[in-house]
Design a protein around this motif. Structure first.
Motif, PDB file in Angstrom:
ATOM      1  N   GLU A  86      42.746  35.713  61.258  1.00  0.00           N
ATOM      2  CA  GLU A  86      42.066  36.636  61.253  1.00  0.00           C
ATOM      3  C   GLU A  86      42.140  37.739  60.093  1.00  0.00           C
ATOM      4  O   GLU A  86      41.313  38.506  59.711  1.00  0.00           O
ATOM      5  N   ILE A 257      29.668  43.850  58.898  1.00  0.00           N
ATOM      6  CA  ILE A 257      29.669  43.727  60.285  1.00  0.00           C
ATOM      7  C   ILE A 257      29.004  42.583  60.620  1.00  0.00           C
ATOM      8  O   ILE A 257      29.456  41.550  61.369  1.00  0.00           O
ATOM      9  N   GLU A 261      31.761  39.548  60.763  1.00  0.00           N
ATOM     10  CA  GLU A 261      32.040  39.746  61.901  1.00  0.00           C
ATOM     11  C   GLU A 261      31.183  38.528  63.005  1.00  0.00           C
ATOM     12  O   GLU A 261      31.653  37.947  63.760  1.00  0.00           O
ATOM     13  N   GLN A 262      29.943  38.822  62.957  1.00  0.00           N
ATOM     14  CA  GLN A 262      29.154  38.068  63.727  1.00  0.00           C
ATOM     15  C   GLN A 262      28.464  36.736  63.410  1.00  0.00           C
ATOM     16  O   GLN A 262      28.413  35.928  64.235  1.00  0.00           O
ATOM     17  N   ARG A 265      32.473  34.971  61.288  1.00  0.00           N
ATOM     18  CA  ARG A 265      33.358  35.291  62.081  1.00  0.00           C
ATOM     19  C   ARG A 265      34.904  35.342  61.060  1.00  0.00           C
ATOM     20  O   ARG A 265      36.010  34.842  61.176  1.00  0.00           O
ATOM     21  N   SER A 269      35.241  39.945  65.948  1.00  0.00           N
ATOM     22  CA  SER A 269      33.808  40.731  66.268  1.00  0.00           C
ATOM     23  C   SER A 269      34.486  42.156  66.744  1.00  0.00           C
ATOM     24  O   SER A 269      35.313  41.785  67.655  1.00  0.00           O
ATOM     25  N   GLY A 270      34.066  43.042  66.255  1.00  0.00           N
ATOM     26  CA  GLY A 270      34.181  44.482  66.792  1.00  0.00           C
ATOM     27  C   GLY A 270      35.505  45.056  66.030  1.00  0.00           C
ATOM     28  O   GLY A 270      35.884  46.101  66.247  1.00  0.00           O
ATOM     29  N   THR A 271      35.802  44.547  65.112  1.00  0.00           N
ATOM     30  CA  THR A 271      37.024  45.119  64.097  1.00  0.00           C
ATOM     31  C   THR A 271      36.641  46.538  63.309  1.00  0.00           C
ATOM     32  O   THR A 271      37.341  47.226  63.231  1.00  0.00           O
TER      33      THR A 271
END
Length: 333
Positions: A86, A257, A261-262, A265, A269-271
């Motif tokens: 991550e 984002i 994230e979506q 990856r 997600s939500g970082t």
């Protein structure tokens, strides 16, 4: 498929060319600092300390720590040193942010030691996580204190640095927030330890906050506390503040984002929350109102296909900022 989608997203960058904000760098003086706290094996959380402010400054109840962010990073605390996981993009970012910090400090502090260019400088790494940036700054010779409100991340950082004998005398960690570190009330049985904490005010040559501002609950308190812990001189500028963060634009939402994230990856997600992103103009305004002068702003661009960062003239997505603490007016008789 991902490459085609990414190509369409990145093509939008061609129309974005925001000029970097630049300024001259004035000279300052270096001093030798020793991290007394490193004598304590665990650098534990400050205990029984009451955060306060003098009557003339804002209340310390304005915390920089967002509880939701705290929980999010607690779940990732064991993954900091997985270079393919991550935090892979943060590992790669060291190729830019370490030279950015080093070179700007060398423009201010002369007489550096060959091989250890930051020797004699004391640096505070805010939101240090597992120590991804703390360690390379220590290897450049600086005495570095890394702080993070997530105790699990600090444990990860301590364990990793303990394996390198070169870092044991230069790097230490503390599980606390910036406002806890910057101002502590002295008195009682903990007086000696609290006095040591109090003396941190104005004692750092540089403060680093890399990928931190976009996670804060109160950026104004952050700026004030950074000013408080940086050294200052009456006849010249004081310590340096280095920030890397994300601009608040439609393009940053699409890439940081939606894509990162979506779609791909790259980060969990939500970082990030787009509402917390901050533009260079707004960040400069906030810093200037807290006694800083912004010296330079430079755009940064991450290529998820190569996993590499590069400098760019556009600050539309990520950017790095260097500011210096202006001198206080000398006391009047």
């Amino acid at each position: 498929m991902y490459a085609n989608k990414l190509g369409r997203l990145l093509s939008g960058l061609r129309g974005w060319r925001v000029a970097a904000v630049c300024g001259g760098i004035r000279s300052g003086s270096s001093w030798t600092a020793v991290c007394k706290q490193r004598r304590r094996s665990a650098c534990p959380r400050t205990q029984n300390l009451t955060v306060h402010r003098r009557a003339s400054v804002r209340s310390a109840s304005q915390t920089t720590v967002d509880p939701d962010e705290l929980r999010r990073f607690q779940s990732l605390a064991s993954k900091w040193w997985d270079e393919q996981g991550e935090f892979a993009a943060l590992h790669a970012m060291n190729d830019l942010r370490v030279p950015f910090i080093r070179d700007n400090l060398l423009n201010v502090h002369t007489g550096h030691h060959p091989g250890k260019p930051l020797a004699g400088l004391k640096i505070l790494d805010i939101g240090c996580g597992g120590g991804l940036l703390t360690e390379p700054l220590g290897r450049l010779g600086a005495d570095v204190l890394g702080i993070d409100p997530v105790e699990e991340s600090i444990s990860t950082a301590q364990l990793h640095s303990s394996k390198d004998p070169e870092l044991r005398s230069r790097v230490c960690y503390r599980a606390c927030s910036l406002e806890e570190l910057s101002s502590v009330e002295v008195g009682g049985e903990e007086e000696e330890e609290e006095e040591e904490e109090r003396q941190r005010a104005g004692q750092f040559d540089a403060v680093v906050a890399s990928e931190v501002v976009e996670h804060l609950a109160n950026p104004e308190t952050f700026a004030f506390c950074c000013s408080h812990v940086l050294k200052f001189l009456y006849l010249q500028p004081g310590g340096s503040l280095f920030i890397t963060t994300i601009n608040k634009t439609k393009l940053s939402y699409a890439l940081a984002i939606v894509a990162a994230e979506q779609l791909f990856r790259i980060v969990p997600s939500g970082t990030h929350e787009w509402e917390k992103f901050i533009s260079p103009v707004e960040l400069e305004r906030m810093l200037e109102s807290n006694g800083f002068s912004v010296q330079s702003v430079q755009g940064m661009l991450y290529n998820p296909l190569s996993g590499a960062w590069s400098w760019t003239e556009s600050t539309a997505i990520n950017y790095a900022l260097h500011a210096v603490r202006l001198r206080d007016d000398p006391p009047t008789a």
